[in-house]
Design a protein around this motif. Structure first.
Motif, mmCIF file in Angstrom:
data_model
loop_
_atom_site.group_PDB
_atom_site.id
_atom_site.type_symbol
_atom_site.label_atom_id
_atom_site.label_comp_id
_atom_site.label_asym_id
_atom_site.label_seq_id
_atom_site.Cartn_x
_atom_site.Cartn_y
_atom_site.Cartn_z
ATOM 1 N N VAL A 104 27.407 19.240 27.717
ATOM 2 C CA VAL A 104 27.264 20.663 28.006
ATOM 3 C C VAL A 104 25.881 20.978 28.580
ATOM 4 C CG1 VAL A 104 27.220 22.974 26.988
ATOM 5 C CG2 VAL A 104 29.015 21.357 26.344
ATOM 6 N N VAL A 105 24.834 20.443 28.000
ATOM 7 C CA VAL A 105 23.487 20.817 28.442
ATOM 8 C C VAL A 105 23.081 20.174 29.763
ATOM 9 C CG1 VAL A 105 22.698 21.339 26.104
ATOM 10 C CG2 VAL A 105 22.263 19.067 27.078
ATOM 11 N N THR A 106 23.847 19.195 30.236
ATOM 12 C CA THR A 106 23.533 18.602 31.534
ATOM 13 C C THR A 106 24.448 19.123 32.642
ATOM 14 O OG1 THR A 106 24.947 16.686 31.077
ATOM 15 C CG2 THR A 106 22.593 16.477 30.530
ATOM 16 N N GLY A 107 25.325 20.047 32.306
ATOM 17 C CA GLY A 107 26.230 20.629 33.299
ATOM 18 C C GLY A 107 25.556 21.710 34.111
ATOM 19 N N LEU A 108 26.184 22.078 35.197
ATOM 20 C CA LEU A 108 25.633 23.064 36.124
ATOM 21 C C LEU A 108 25.348 24.401 35.443
ATOM 22 C CD1 LEU A 108 24.855 23.616 39.080
ATOM 23 C CD2 LEU A 108 27.192 24.398 39.449
ATOM 24 N N LEU A 109 26.210 24.813 34.520
ATOM 25 C CA LEU A 109 26.016 26.092 33.848
ATOM 26 C C LEU A 109 24.773 26.114 32.962
ATOM 27 C CD1 LEU A 109 29.687 26.937 32.855
ATOM 28 C CD2 LEU A 109 28.360 27.831 34.773
ATOM 29 N N SER A 110 24.280 24.938 32.573
ATOM 30 C CA SER A 110 23.101 24.868 31.710
ATOM 31 C C SER A 110 21.816 24.644 32.491
ATOM 32 C CB SER A 110 23.267 23.744 30.687
ATOM 33 O OG SER A 110 24.351 24.022 29.831
ATOM 34 N N LEU A 111 21.912 24.398 33.772
ATOM 35 C CA LEU A 111 20.723 24.153 34.584
ATOM 36 C C LEU A 111 20.179 25.473 35.104
ATOM 37 C CD1 LEU A 111 21.887 21.076 36.682
ATOM 38 C CD2 LEU A 111 20.446 21.079 34.642
ATOM 39 N N ASP A 112 18.872 25.563 35.166
ATOM 40 C CA ASP A 112 18.215 26.764 35.666
ATOM 41 C C ASP A 112 17.323 26.423 36.848
ATOM 42 O OD1 ASP A 112 19.172 28.628 33.774
ATOM 43 O OD2 ASP A 112 17.712 27.932 32.300
ATOM 44 N N GLY A 113 16.897 27.458 37.512
ATOM 45 C CA GLY A 113 15.852 27.340 38.517
ATOM 46 C C GLY A 113 16.168 26.455 39.691
ATOM 47 N N ALA A 114 15.164 25.706 40.106
ATOM 48 C CA ALA A 114 15.229 24.926 41.337
ATOM 49 C C ALA A 114 16.364 23.898 41.322
ATOM 50 C CB ALA A 114 13.890 24.230 41.581
ATOM 51 N N GLU A 115 16.569 23.234 40.194
ATOM 52 C CA GLU A 115 17.626 22.213 40.148
ATOM 53 C C GLU A 115 19.009 22.837 40.289
ATOM 54 O OE1 GLU A 115 19.168 18.361 40.112
ATOM 55 O OE2 GLU A 115 17.206 19.194 40.564
ATOM 56 N N HIS A 116 19.235 23.962 39.651
ATOM 57 C CA HIS A 116 20.505 24.678 39.784
ATOM 58 C C HIS A 116 20.724 25.091 41.250
ATOM 59 C CE1 HIS A 116 23.833 27.236 38.357
ATOM 60 N NE2 HIS A 116 23.469 28.037 39.351
ATOM 61 N N HIS A 117 19.707 25.651 41.857
ATOM 62 C CA HIS A 117 19.814 26.101 43.249
ATOM 63 C C HIS A 117 20.033 24.924 44.202
ATOM 64 C CE1 HIS A 117 19.083 30.259 42.344
ATOM 65 N NE2 HIS A 117 17.987 29.951 41.683
ATOM 66 N N ARG A 118 19.367 23.801 43.935
ATOM 67 C CA ARG A 118 19.542 22.611 44.768
ATOM 68 C C ARG A 118 20.997 22.163 44.757
ATOM 69 N NH1 ARG A 118 19.975 17.649 42.725
ATOM 70 N NH2 ARG A 118 20.188 16.073 44.324
ATOM 71 N N LEU A 119 21.582 22.057 43.562
ATOM 72 C CA LEU A 119 22.974 21.605 43.456
ATOM 73 C C LEU A 119 23.927 22.620 44.085
ATOM 74 C CD1 LEU A 119 22.905 20.091 39.866
ATOM 75 C CD2 LEU A 119 22.977 18.853 42.038
ATOM 76 N N ARG A 120 23.701 23.894 43.848
ATOM 77 C CA ARG A 120 24.548 24.929 44.455
ATOM 78 C C ARG A 120 24.470 24.868 45.984
ATOM 79 N NH1 ARG A 120 26.363 29.608 41.375
ATOM 80 N NH2 ARG A 120 27.030 30.189 43.444
ATOM 81 N N ARG A 121 23.272 24.632 46.512
ATOM 82 C CA ARG A 121 23.087 24.555 47.967
ATOM 83 C C ARG A 121 23.890 23.382 48.541
ATOM 84 N NH1 ARG A 121 18.005 23.904 47.877
ATOM 85 N NH2 ARG A 121 18.001 21.685 48.231
ATOM 86 N N LEU A 122 23.829 22.231 47.895
ATOM 87 C CA LEU A 122 24.569 21.068 48.381
ATOM 88 C C LEU A 122 26.081 21.273 48.261
ATOM 89 C CD1 LEU A 122 22.254 18.251 47.006
ATOM 90 C CD2 LEU A 122 22.731 18.735 49.419
ATOM 91 N N VAL A 123 26.529 21.863 47.154
ATOM 92 C CA VAL A 123 27.960 22.105 46.971
ATOM 93 C C VAL A 123 28.464 23.124 47.990
ATOM 94 C CG1 VAL A 123 29.670 23.084 45.400
ATOM 95 C CG2 VAL A 123 28.037 21.425 44.560
ATOM 96 N N SER A 124 27.670 24.134 48.281
ATOM 97 C CA SER A 124 28.123 25.175 49.210
ATOM 98 C C SER A 124 28.410 24.607 50.595
ATOM 99 C CB SER A 124 27.100 26.309 49.299
ATOM 100 O OG SER A 124 25.938 25.879 49.976
ATOM 101 N N MET A 125 27.813 23.498 50.932
ATOM 102 C CA MET A 125 28.080 22.872 52.225
ATOM 103 C C MET A 125 29.511 22.355 52.320
ATOM 104 S SD MET A 125 24.612 20.732 52.749
ATOM 105 C CE MET A 125 23.054 21.541 52.976
ATOM 106 N N ALA A 126 30.111 22.062 51.176
ATOM 107 C CA ALA A 126 31.485 21.543 51.157
ATOM 108 C C ALA A 126 32.523 22.662 51.166
ATOM 109 C CB ALA A 126 31.688 20.647 49.942
ATOM 110 N N PHE A 127 32.127 23.871 50.799
ATOM 111 C CA PHE A 127 33.049 25.004 50.748
ATOM 112 C C PHE A 127 32.912 25.811 52.034
ATOM 113 C CE2 PHE A 127 32.862 24.066 46.241
ATOM 114 C CZ PHE A 127 34.188 24.184 45.896
ATOM 115 N N THR A 128 33.791 25.545 52.946
ATOM 116 C CA THR A 128 33.751 26.206 54.239
ATOM 117 C C THR A 128 35.109 26.854 54.504
ATOM 118 O OG1 THR A 128 34.538 24.237 55.399
ATOM 119 C CG2 THR A 128 32.135 24.467 55.121
#
Length: 190
Positions: free
Chosen positions: A12-36
């Motif tokens: 749970v604590v290593t999942g996306l919902l538990s990440l904050d700040g720069a690391e959360h934004h980094r992963l969201r940015r990379l994932v958003s590239m796949a959702f077109t």
């Protein structure tokens, strides 16, 4: 619920919902590239087919329980297809999602073995899909996540596995709730 360490806590604590700040934004940015829009357009036939298969038999009955008969059953086949899983395996995703969702129940400690088993089975399935896609990229979400890059930054195998699991769970939960709520709103305000 008193769980502050151990394998379930670690998941749970290593999942996306538990990440904050720069690391959360980094992963969201990379994932958003796949959702077109192109990715969604590829699934138009699947999306229509899934909802038609659910609704057509209900039309003959003239009534249904929207949550049980439609909203609960609709998202997983679409998400599994988005990932590139074959239709024969869609029911596996449904079972894994049901067990992993037990993490939100009041019996997490008792359900922990089921939750962890489902997560491990889903991880193994995803790992097989990723290994296959690394040598044979296709037009599915996992291939797009493998391709995703931002200034040389790419998803690690652990990040990819975690994100696919998160997409399955978040997409299922959100779609179930929003579809049921939309039908209720339509009934209240035809």
């Amino acid at each position: 619920q008193g769980i502050t360490s151990g394998p379930l806590w670690d998941r749970v604590v290593t999942g996306l919902l538990s990440l904050d700040g720069a690391e959360h934004h980094r992963l969201r940015r990379l994932v958003s590239m796949a959702f077109t829009p192109r990715a969604v357009a590829r699934l138009e036939t699947t999306i229509s087919g899934v909802i038609t298969d659910l609704v057509d038999p209900l039309c003959e009955q003239g009534r249904c329980d929207v949550v049980a008969d439609v909203a609960r059953r609709y998202p997983i086949p679409v998400i599994a297809a988005l990932m590139g899983a074959p239709r024969a395996d869609w029911q596996l995703f449904s079972g894994w999602a049901d067990d992993i969702f037990k993490i939100f129940n009041w019996n997490v400690a008792a359900d922990a073995p089921d939750i962890l088993r489902a997560w491990e089975e889903l991880d193994a399935y995803i790992d097989e899909m990723v290994a296959d896609r690394r040598t044979n990229l296709t037009e599915d979400l996992i291939s797009e996540l493998i391709r995703a890059e931002d200034a040389g930054d790419r998803l690690s195998a652990d990040e990819l596995r975690m994100l696919v699991s998160t997409i399955l769970m978040a997409g299922t939960d959100t779609t179930r709730n929003q579809l049921a709520a939309a039908v209720q709103a339509l009934c209240d305000h035809p």
